[in-house]
Design a protein around this motif. Structure first.
Motif, PDB file in Angstrom:
ATOM      1  N   VAL A  88      -9.182  19.836   1.192  1.00 60.90           N
ATOM      2  CA  VAL A  88      -8.995  20.866   2.207  1.00 60.90           C
ATOM      3  C   VAL A  88      -7.517  21.160   2.437  1.00 60.90           C
ATOM      4  CG1 VAL A  88      -9.308  21.378   4.659  1.00 60.90           C
ATOM      5  CG2 VAL A  88     -11.196  20.408   3.336  1.00 60.90           C
ATOM      6  N   ALA A  89      -6.684  20.122   2.481  1.00 64.06           N
ATOM      7  CA  ALA A  89      -5.259  20.324   2.766  1.00 64.06           C
ATOM      8  C   ALA A  89      -4.617  21.222   1.712  1.00 64.06           C
ATOM      9  CB  ALA A  89      -4.537  18.982   2.841  1.00 64.06           C
ATOM     10  N   PHE A  90      -4.962  20.994   0.432  1.00 64.18           N
ATOM     11  CA  PHE A  90      -4.391  21.830  -0.630  1.00 64.18           C
ATOM     12  C   PHE A  90      -4.872  23.273  -0.499  1.00 64.18           C
ATOM     13  CE2 PHE A  90      -4.451  23.931  -4.718  1.00 64.18           C
ATOM     14  CZ  PHE A  90      -3.172  23.682  -5.205  1.00 64.18           C
ATOM     15  N   LEU A  91      -6.161  23.451  -0.240  1.00 65.50           N
ATOM     16  CA  LEU A  91      -6.697  24.802  -0.107  1.00 65.50           C
ATOM     17  C   LEU A  91      -6.042  25.539   1.064  1.00 65.50           C
ATOM     18  CD1 LEU A  91     -10.465  24.135  -0.841  1.00 65.50           C
ATOM     19  CD2 LEU A  91      -8.952  25.622  -2.165  1.00 65.50           C
ATOM     20  N   LYS A  92      -5.836  24.843   2.174  1.00 57.72           N
ATOM     21  CA  LYS A  92      -5.191  25.484   3.322  1.00 57.72           C
ATOM     22  C   LYS A  92      -3.748  25.855   2.998  1.00 57.72           C
ATOM     23  CE  LYS A  92      -8.019  23.635   7.080  1.00 57.72           C
ATOM     24  NZ  LYS A  92      -8.049  22.830   8.329  1.00 57.72           N
ATOM     25  N   PHE A  93      -3.053  24.983   2.265  1.00 53.78           N
ATOM     26  CA  PHE A  93      -1.684  25.299   1.864  1.00 53.78           C
ATOM     27  C   PHE A  93      -1.668  26.521   0.947  1.00 53.78           C
ATOM     28  CE2 PHE A  93       1.835  24.985  -1.146  1.00 53.78           C
ATOM     29  CZ  PHE A  93       2.920  24.874  -0.287  1.00 53.78           C
ATOM     30  N   ALA A  94      -2.588  26.559  -0.012  1.00 54.47           N
ATOM     31  CA  ALA A  94      -2.649  27.696  -0.939  1.00 54.47           C
ATOM     32  C   ALA A  94      -2.961  28.991  -0.193  1.00 54.47           C
ATOM     33  CB  ALA A  94      -3.699  27.433  -2.015  1.00 54.47           C
ATOM     34  N   LEU A  95      -3.843  28.926   0.797  1.00 49.86           N
ATOM     35  CA  LEU A  95      -4.185  30.117   1.575  1.00 49.86           C
ATOM     36  C   LEU A  95      -2.996  30.620   2.389  1.00 49.86           C
ATOM     37  CD1 LEU A  95      -7.736  28.991   2.705  1.00 49.86           C
ATOM     38  CD2 LEU A  95      -7.250  31.055   1.368  1.00 49.86           C
ATOM     39  N   GLN A  96      -2.111  29.706   2.783  1.00 53.19           N
ATOM     40  CA  GLN A  96      -0.884  30.110   3.473  1.00 53.19           C
ATOM     41  C   GLN A  96       0.118  30.724   2.506  1.00 53.19           C
ATOM     42  OE1 GLN A  96       0.135  30.015   6.649  1.00 53.19           O
ATOM     43  NE2 GLN A  96      -1.401  28.791   7.695  1.00 53.19           N
ATOM     44  N   ALA A  97       0.128  30.233   1.262  1.00 54.80           N
ATOM     45  CA  ALA A  97       1.160  30.632   0.304  1.00 54.80           C
ATOM     46  C   ALA A  97       0.802  31.889  -0.481  1.00 54.80           C
ATOM     47  CB  ALA A  97       1.431  29.485  -0.669  1.00 54.80           C
ATOM     48  N   PHE A  98      -0.490  32.182  -0.640  1.00 57.22           N
ATOM     49  CA  PHE A  98      -0.929  33.312  -1.457  1.00 57.22           C
ATOM     50  C   PHE A  98      -1.797  34.255  -0.625  1.00 57.22           C
ATOM     51  CE2 PHE A  98      -0.030  29.912  -4.401  1.00 57.22           C
ATOM     52  CZ  PHE A  98       0.592  30.540  -5.474  1.00 57.22           C
ATOM     53  N   ASP A  99      -1.818  35.523  -1.045  1.00 58.75           N
ATOM     54  CA  ASP A  99      -2.668  36.498  -0.355  1.00 58.75           C
ATOM     55  C   ASP A  99      -4.145  36.195  -0.565  1.00 58.75           C
ATOM     56  OD1 ASP A  99      -0.554  38.125   0.647  1.00 58.75           O
ATOM     57  OD2 ASP A  99      -0.306  38.990  -1.350  1.00 58.75           O
ATOM     58  N   VAL A 100      -4.497  35.816  -1.784  1.00 58.19           N
ATOM     59  CA  VAL A 100      -5.889  35.519  -2.124  1.00 58.19           C
ATOM     60  C   VAL A 100      -5.933  34.246  -2.949  1.00 58.19           C
ATOM     61  CG1 VAL A 100      -7.976  36.314  -3.315  1.00 58.19           C
ATOM     62  CG2 VAL A 100      -6.527  37.968  -2.112  1.00 58.19           C
ATOM     63  N   VAL A 101      -6.856  33.367  -2.614  1.00 56.62           N
ATOM     64  CA  VAL A 101      -7.121  32.166  -3.407  1.00 56.62           C
ATOM     65  C   VAL A 101      -8.517  32.314  -3.995  1.00 56.62           C
ATOM     66  CG1 VAL A 101      -7.456  29.664  -3.350  1.00 56.62           C
ATOM     67  CG2 VAL A 101      -5.611  30.717  -2.017  1.00 56.62           C
ATOM     68  N   CYS A 102      -8.655  32.008  -5.282  1.00 56.52           N
ATOM     69  CA  CYS A 102      -9.948  32.139  -5.950  1.00 56.52           C
ATOM     70  C   CYS A 102     -10.342  30.809  -6.575  1.00 56.52           C
ATOM     71  CB  CYS A 102      -9.893  33.227  -7.021  1.00 56.52           C
ATOM     72  SG  CYS A 102     -11.448  33.419  -7.919  1.00 56.52           S
ATOM     73  N   VAL A 103     -11.565  30.381  -6.301  1.00 62.20           N
ATOM     74  CA  VAL A 103     -12.121  29.145  -6.846  1.00 62.20           C
ATOM     75  C   VAL A 103     -13.472  29.474  -7.460  1.00 62.20           C
ATOM     76  CG1 VAL A 103     -12.960  26.829  -6.294  1.00 62.20           C
ATOM     77  CG2 VAL A 103     -10.937  27.719  -5.137  1.00 62.20           C
ATOM     78  N   SER A 104     -13.778  28.842  -8.578  1.00 66.16           N
ATOM     79  CA  SER A 104     -15.065  29.081  -9.227  1.00 66.16           C
ATOM     80  C   SER A 104     -15.661  27.762  -9.702  1.00 66.16           C
ATOM     81  CB  SER A 104     -14.884  30.017 -10.429  1.00 66.16           C
ATOM     82  OG  SER A 104     -14.293  29.313 -11.511  1.00 66.16           O
ATOM     83  N   PRO A 105     -16.973  27.739  -9.997  1.00 65.44           N
ATOM     84  CA  PRO A 105     -17.539  26.600 -10.713  1.00 65.44           C
ATOM     85  C   PRO A 105     -16.939  26.551 -12.117  1.00 65.44           C
ATOM     86  CG  PRO A 105     -19.248  28.005  -9.734  1.00 65.44           C
ATOM     87  CD  PRO A 105     -17.965  28.771  -9.683  1.00 65.44           C
ATOM     88  N   PRO A 106     -17.110  25.465 -12.846  1.00 63.00           N
ATOM     89  CA  PRO A 106     -17.739  24.207 -12.433  1.00 63.00           C
ATOM     90  C   PRO A 106     -16.777  23.350 -11.626  1.00 63.00           C
ATOM     91  CG  PRO A 106     -17.080  24.084 -14.726  1.00 63.00           C
ATOM     92  CD  PRO A 106     -16.786  25.494 -14.292  1.00 63.00           C
ATOM     93  N   ILE A 107     -17.332  22.296 -10.990  1.00 61.31           N
ATOM     94  CA  ILE A 107     -16.529  21.354 -10.225  1.00 61.31           C
ATOM     95  C   ILE A 107     -16.494  20.023 -10.978  1.00 61.31           C
ATOM     96  CG2 ILE A 107     -17.075  22.539  -8.079  1.00 61.31           C
ATOM     97  CD1 ILE A 107     -19.075  20.309  -7.435  1.00 61.31           C
ATOM     98  N   LEU A 108     -15.869  19.013 -10.397  1.00 63.59           N
ATOM     99  CA  LEU A 108     -15.682  17.738 -11.102  1.00 63.59           C
ATOM    100  C   LEU A 108     -16.519  16.631 -10.468  1.00 63.59           C
ATOM    101  CD1 LEU A 108     -13.881  16.432 -13.394  1.00 63.59           C
ATOM    102  CD2 LEU A 108     -12.477  15.555 -11.509  1.00 63.59           C
ATOM    103  N   ASP A 109     -17.164  15.838 -11.324  1.00 62.98           N
ATOM    104  CA  ASP A 109     -17.748  14.571 -10.881  1.00 62.98           C
ATOM    105  C   ASP A 109     -16.718  13.490 -11.180  1.00 62.98           C
ATOM    106  OD1 ASP A 109     -19.011  12.066 -10.715  1.00 62.98           O
ATOM    107  OD2 ASP A 109     -20.965  12.933 -11.175  1.00 62.98           O
ATOM    108  N   PRO A 110     -15.989  12.990 -10.171  1.00 63.36           N
ATOM    109  CA  PRO A 110     -14.898  12.047 -10.435  1.00 63.36           C
ATOM    110  C   PRO A 110     -15.382  10.693 -10.946  1.00 63.36           C
ATOM    111  CG  PRO A 110     -15.232  12.308  -8.072  1.00 63.36           C
ATOM    112  CD  PRO A 110     -16.107  13.318  -8.735  1.00 63.36           C
TER     113      PRO A 110
END
Length: 615
Positions: free
Chosen positions: A145-167
């Protein structure tokens, strides 16, 4: 690059690839000062990628009869490539054409979004049930969440898509993009969640493009929903149950067309409180009133009522065209921090329900309940930006509308009528000077100097208004290249007795290192107890066998802004709610109080028209 409200928008790949006008709509959301997180689907791009190889795209048939894409370890690189080569570049190109900065990535890259591989699948093959163990499909666990919030502050639009990671397995896993969008909206406490699709919302009959279901409630039976739309419905229900956002499925391939299905975390049978509950569930923090204004524009449909959104963004309703105009002025914005709206049998809690959505919804009910005489006109306006210094909506109303009397929608409680408000004198104090050692002779820190200036200004204001109240509401401090800067915001509540020109009597000169800017200088206002408007309320109270209590508030409302030029127009404020709960996390409105104030308001409005026409 904004700190405004957050919109999470899920776009299907068909919309991304074939309907570029959606990006203009997204750019307008950004230009209104909001943050945007796009969640991109990939079905169309994955299909194109398989066709370009060429390779047959594998599917599995579930026991329910639904088909799902088979995502084995051999297929995952193709799916990832479809996003990297088609979806994300298309989004970048389209949004950059509107001058927007974009950050995009697969959710699984660097483990930004992580999940867990699902259990083996039961599928039907050759009319037999078999187990598929290598399907890389999974479910959401969390995000950074912290990274996403930082990116949303730094860029006009943030885009995320599948797939995601199973760590745990260190492998990419596929996830439904609708469900991903819902989880991210919950994680990030988004204000608005939109699922853009190829139909006009959720259709009752897929063969009838005009059969849009306008509202879905908590316990609605939706057995008719088929295919891909099932996941959108599931995702929408997840978001309204766990998040704070309003949610709708919208289309075809647009955010702005009337074809929307709204999802409400509330019961269907709320009768007279249905609209109140819905308005409360649409976040509308100051400067993000667009969604609520347009919802009301599309929802309030009465043959005798005209509706529009004016150039300031205010929602405006008018009933009647006569020369005698009564203005019911509420506001549709709220202060920040939105929490999940909850209702019980006695009332409702949520941001802005007291200040002042409950009041404005009562005003809307007057459009239906009041019979406006031929020589009368009932003007109902929900103003924007009342909760911030701009008072944009009220200034526009003051300069572009006319009325013979005004009722302001602010909480007074059932048995009180507000006759006036203190004004607001808002100052920004800036001190800027070279740094020095704190042990130097006669050294004083810039923060200490700020407190000293604040103290001096308080003395000056008290000299011209002994009844004033003051509060230092914000301090910012930074050190850059050897220079210290401190900014303080100082609020004064100014009594009506100080007059309209009080600020001219205050000398705000404090030397070359100190700058004092006046952010707002709105005078106080107090209405007389005489006149037809107050008399209308007196008679209405008496009809309900209640005694009227007159109050003057130390806060400020849009009444003050109007009064700067509408000084001869009678104005009062009335509405449900305990004003001591304004701006708190404890806002709660009793349904009984809503009903009582609605009854008194209706009779007062009717009585004002009767008295006005007798003059």
């Amino acid at each position: 690059m904004s700190s405004g409200s957050l919109y999470v928008i899920k776009l299907g790949s068909s919309t991304i690839v074939n309907h570029p006008h959606i990006f203009e709509e997204i750019s307008l959301i950004v230009k209104r000062g909001n943050q945007v997180l796009l969640v991109a689907g990939g079905a169309e791009a994955i299909k194109q990628k398989y066709e370009s190889i060429p390779r047959t795209m594998p599917f599995l048939t579930l026991p329910s009869g639904d088909e799902v894409r088979y995502c084995s370890p051999e297929e995952m690189p193709i799916i990832r490539a479809a996003y990297h080569e088609i979806i994300l570049p298309t989004i970048h190109t389209q949004l950059k054409d509107y001058g927007l900065s974009v950050y995009s990535q697969l959710g699984g890259d660097q483990g930004l979004v992580y999940g867990e591989k699902a259990k083996p699948l039961k599928v039907i093959k050759d009319q037999k049930t078999i187990i598929v163990r290598d399907s890389l499909f999974g479910h959401f666990v969390g995000s950074h969440v912290a990274f996403l919030k930082f990116a949303l502050q730094a860029f006009d639009v943030v885009c995320v898509s599948p797939p995601i990671l199973d760590p745990e397995l260190d492998v990419y896993i596929n996830i439904d993009a609708d469900v991903l969008a819902a989880h991210l909206a919950v994680d990030l406490e988004a204000h608005h969640l939109r699922f853009v699709t190829g139909t006009a919302g959720l259709l009752e009959d897929v063969e009838d493009k005009h059969s849009t279901i306008e509202s879905v409630y908590t316990n609605d039976e939706l057995s008719f929903v088929k295919g891909r739309m099932k996941q959108k419905v599931r995702a929408a229900q997840l978001a309204i149950q766990q998040g704070i956002c309003d949610v709708n499925i919208t289309g075809p391939h647009t955010l702005e067309a009337p074809g929307k299905t709204w999802f409400w975390n509330m019961d269907r049978e709320l009768g007279a409180f249905d609209l109140l509950n819905k308005v409360a569930r649409i976040p509308s923090v100051s400067q993000d009133e667009h969604v609520l204004a347009h919802y009301l524009l599309e929802t309030i449909k009465q043959p005798s009522v005209s509706a529009e959104i004016d150039h300031a963004g205010n929602i405006v309703f008018r009933k009647g065209n006569g020369p005698n105009t009564l203005l019911l002025l509420g506001h549709i914005d709220t202060v920040p921090h939105v929490w999940p709206v909850r209702s019980d049998s006695k009332g409702i809690t949520g941001r802005g329900i007291v200040d002042a959505k409950g009041c404005f919804v009562n005003f809307i009910h007057m459009l239906q309940e009041v019979e406006v005489p031929e020589q009368g006109s009932l003007l109902v306006i929900g103003a924007v930006e009342e909760e911030i210094s701009s008072s944009k909506g009220a200034h526009f109303i003051r300069d572009h509308y006319k009325a013979d009397a005004v009722i302001i929608g602010e909480p007074s409680g059932v048995e009180s009528l507000t006759l006036g408000y203190y004004g607001l004198f808002k100052l920004e104090i800036t001190i800027h000077r070279a740094q020095e050692h704190t042990a130097a002779k006669d050294s004083q820190s810039v923060i200490d100097e700020l407190y000293s200036v604040v103290s001096d200004i308080r003395v000056l204001v008290r000299d011209i208004d002994p009844h004033s109240l003051s509060s230092l509401i914000d301090i910012e401090h930074h050190n850059e290249r050897g220079f210290l800067t401190v900014k303080g915001t100082l609020n004064f509540r100014i009594s009506p007795a100080a007059g309209n020109d009080y600020q001219k009597k205050i000398d705000l000169s404090f030397g070359e290192n100190v700058t004092v800017d006046i952010l707002r200088a709105t005078p106080g206002f107090s209405n007389s107890r005489t006149g037809s408007l107050v008399k209308a309320f007196v008679r209405s109270f008496a009809k309900q066998e209640k005694s009227i209590h007159y109050i003057k508030k130390r806060g400020t409302s849009d009444m003050n802004t109007l009064a700067t030029t509408w000084d001869s127009v009678p104005m009062v404020a009335y509405g449900p709610g305990d004003s001591s709960l304004d701006h708190t996390n404890d806002e709660y409105l009793h349904y009984g109080e809503v009903e009582e104030t609605r009854t008194i308001l209706k009779e007062a409005v009717n009585e004002w028209f009767r008295l006005r026409l007798e003059e």
